[in-house]
Scaffold this motif. Structure first.
Motif, mmCIF file in Angstrom:
data_model
loop_
_atom_site.group_PDB
_atom_site.id
_atom_site.type_symbol
_atom_site.label_atom_id
_atom_site.label_comp_id
_atom_site.label_asym_id
_atom_site.label_seq_id
_atom_site.Cartn_x
_atom_site.Cartn_y
_atom_site.Cartn_z
ATOM 1 N N VAL A 99 91.398 -26.595 9.587
ATOM 2 C CA VAL A 99 90.273 -25.990 8.876
ATOM 3 C C VAL A 99 90.589 -24.524 8.587
ATOM 4 O O VAL A 99 91.016 -23.783 9.480
ATOM 5 C CB VAL A 99 88.972 -26.091 9.708
ATOM 6 N N ASP A 100 90.374 -24.103 7.344
ATOM 7 C CA ASP A 100 90.571 -22.704 6.967
ATOM 8 C C ASP A 100 89.357 -21.877 7.366
ATOM 9 O O ASP A 100 88.216 -22.316 7.243
ATOM 10 C CB ASP A 100 90.793 -22.582 5.455
ATOM 11 N N ASN A 101 89.610 -20.651 7.845
ATOM 12 C CA ASN A 101 88.547 -19.712 8.177
ATOM 13 C C ASN A 101 88.342 -18.786 6.978
ATOM 14 O O ASN A 101 89.228 -17.994 6.654
ATOM 15 C CB ASN A 101 88.916 -18.906 9.421
ATOM 16 N N PRO A 102 87.202 -18.844 6.301
ATOM 17 C CA PRO A 102 87.019 -18.081 5.064
ATOM 18 C C PRO A 102 86.650 -16.620 5.259
ATOM 19 O O PRO A 102 86.547 -15.878 4.281
ATOM 20 C CB PRO A 102 85.875 -18.826 4.370
ATOM 21 N N GLU A 103 86.459 -16.151 6.495
ATOM 22 C CA GLU A 103 86.049 -14.765 6.701
ATOM 23 C C GLU A 103 86.636 -14.204 7.986
ATOM 24 O O GLU A 103 87.107 -14.946 8.861
ATOM 25 C CB GLU A 103 84.520 -14.664 6.745
ATOM 26 N N THR A 104 86.600 -12.887 8.090
ATOM 27 C CA THR A 104 87.024 -12.215 9.319
ATOM 28 C C THR A 104 85.854 -12.207 10.293
ATOM 29 O O THR A 104 84.777 -11.672 9.983
ATOM 30 C CB THR A 104 87.465 -10.773 9.020
ATOM 31 N N LEU A 105 86.056 -12.804 11.446
ATOM 32 C CA LEU A 105 84.976 -12.964 12.403
ATOM 33 C C LEU A 105 84.729 -11.680 13.185
ATOM 34 O O LEU A 105 85.662 -10.964 13.547
ATOM 35 C CB LEU A 105 85.299 -14.101 13.370
ATOM 36 N N LYS A 106 83.461 -11.420 13.440
ATOM 37 C CA LYS A 106 83.082 -10.252 14.224
ATOM 38 C C LYS A 106 83.213 -10.552 15.708
ATOM 39 O O LYS A 106 83.391 -11.687 16.127
ATOM 40 C CB LYS A 106 81.644 -9.841 13.879
ATOM 41 N N SER A 107 83.089 -9.499 16.504
ATOM 42 C CA SER A 107 83.200 -9.658 17.948
ATOM 43 C C SER A 107 82.043 -10.479 18.493
ATOM 44 O O SER A 107 80.907 -10.391 18.004
ATOM 45 C CB SER A 107 83.224 -8.280 18.621
ATOM 46 N N GLY A 108 82.342 -11.295 19.497
ATOM 47 C CA GLY A 108 81.320 -12.114 20.137
ATOM 48 C C GLY A 108 81.732 -13.572 20.235
ATOM 49 O O GLY A 108 82.844 -13.960 19.829
#
Length: 215
Positions: A99-108
């Motif tokens: 699965v591709d991740n479409p965004e930069t994930l924030k902390s947490g």
């Protein structure tokens, strides 16, 4: 020999075998519609990121590896604030869903939620946790069992099997085997109508269950 020498049976005795047959058929249908734990559905073998992992940076992709090939239905990423991101870009590599991740994930802490169809046609789902930077409170995934939908599904299956076993089978018996065809005609017609109504209803309920949608 005169037929009068044979003892005549009271007409009430005929009810016993008929009642026993109906009870046996209903028990059989109930067993068929109950969830069978012995069936080997697809099971999650591994995830990337692994469940409970704390990552330094946002991953570029995710992967889910199952015990058998699957067909994805719904893939969702739940962010730390509880918002949901639909993951629509994926590839199938035998037993692994990449699965591709479409965004930069924030902390947490994030939750990767999945719902797939196994080879036997049954939808199965689950989730895996991972954190970016540092763990936080686990977001709500909304994966509680919808018992009203489950109940409706099994009732629909029971009516569908009633139409198949008692309706179709009863029609065959009345047409080819029964001496007195009118005895069970109303019962057979009722069972057939139940099956005809339950067939499209069951299809819609199964679709809701496959997508994890509420009733």
């Amino acid at each position: 020999m005169n037929a009068a020498t044979f003892p005549t049976r009271p007409s009430g005795i005929r009810i016993g075998p008929v009642s026993s047959g109906l009870v046996a058929a209903l028990v059989l249908m109930t067993l068929l519609v109950l969830p069978c734990r012995a069936l080997a559905h697809a099971a999650l073998v591994a995830t990337d990121p692994a469940d409970g992992t704390v990552l330094v940076r946002s991953p570029a992709h995710f992967s889910l590896t199952f015990s058998e090939p699957v067909s994805p239905l719904v893939l969702t990423l739940v962010r730390p604030d509880g918002t949901r991101l639909a993951l629509t870009s994926f590839r199938l590599n035998y037993r692994t869903v990449e699965v591709d991740n479409p965004e930069t994930l924030k902390s947490g802490t994030h939750v990767l939620s999945w719902r797939v169809i196994s080879e036997d046609g049954h939808p199965v789902g689950g989730s895996a946790l991972f954190s970016v930077g540092a763990p936080s409170a686990t977001p709500e995934t909304g994966e509680a069992v919808d018992w009203s939908l489950r109940t409706a599904i099994w009732i629909g299956k029971l009516l569908l099997y009633a139409g198949l076993f008692l309706g179709v089978g009863g029609a065959f018996s009345l047409a080819w085997l029964a001496v007195h065809r009118r005895c069970g005609r109303r019962f057979v017609i009722s069972a057939l109508l139940c099956g005809l109504v339950a067939a499209p209803v069951s299809l819609g309920l199964q679709g809701l269950d496959a997508l994890g949608a509420p009733l």
